[in-house]
Design an enzyme around this catalytic site. Sequence first.
Site, mmCIF file in Angstrom:
data_model
loop_
_atom_site.group_PDB
_atom_site.id
_atom_site.type_symbol
_atom_site.label_atom_id
_atom_site.label_comp_id
_atom_site.label_asym_id
_atom_site.label_seq_id
_atom_site.Cartn_x
_atom_site.Cartn_y
_atom_site.Cartn_z
ATOM 1 N N ASP A 1 0.028 5.046 0.933
ATOM 2 C CA ASP A 1 -0.113 6.001 2.033
ATOM 3 C C ASP A 1 -0.136 5.288 3.380
ATOM 4 O O ASP A 1 -0.968 4.429 3.630
ATOM 5 C CB ASP A 1 -1.396 6.821 1.853
ATOM 6 C CG ASP A 1 -1.419 7.554 0.512
ATOM 7 O OD1 ASP A 1 -0.379 8.127 0.131
ATOM 8 O OD2 ASP A 1 -2.468 7.536 -0.159
ATOM 9 N N ASP B 1 0.870 -1.163 0.000
ATOM 10 C CA ASP B 1 0.000 0.000 0.000
ATOM 11 C C ASP B 1 0.918 1.226 0.000
ATOM 12 O O ASP B 1 2.070 1.148 0.404
ATOM 13 C CB ASP B 1 -0.885 -0.020 1.249
ATOM 14 C CG ASP B 1 -1.759 1.203 1.360
ATOM 15 O OD1 ASP B 1 -2.410 1.570 0.363
ATOM 16 O OD2 ASP B 1 -1.784 1.807 2.450
#
Length: 151
Positions: free
Chosen positions: A13, A11
């Site tokens: 952020d 991922d």
Amino acid sequence: MNAGRLAVFLDRDGVLNRAIVRDGKPYPPDTLEDFVILGGAAEACGLLKQAGFLLVVATNQPDVGRGTQPIKVVEAMHKALRAALPVDRIEICCDPHDSPDSNRRKPKPGMLLDAARELNIDLSGSFMVGDRWRDIDCGKAAGCTTVFIDY
């Protein structure tokens, strides 16, 4: 047994770059100036590359789909990400939160499945690393081992 390559899906952020916290909730950075790679991310990614893993970023960016963040800003962030980290591919889903038919928006596994098809990745031997339940559910749906980063 699949003879495909192994990958670590990451991922963006909160895993690779600092999330912006407002009212106790994490948000993606609004500007390139706010886009800060987390300490240790470059070293960790380098070690994963040395171990032979492909690195694929899988990121939901619904603000682009809603029209509240220009795609050019996200592209500039991804250019900075590629300059700082040895990522092989970035999969992005710009579908807004209210897109129930999207097969690429996490927690659905579409971004991982697309990358696996393009890069010949063995999902059963690969990993998904994330800091939210959507990331973990996405990895599980794709058949990956999941790693939850709990802040």
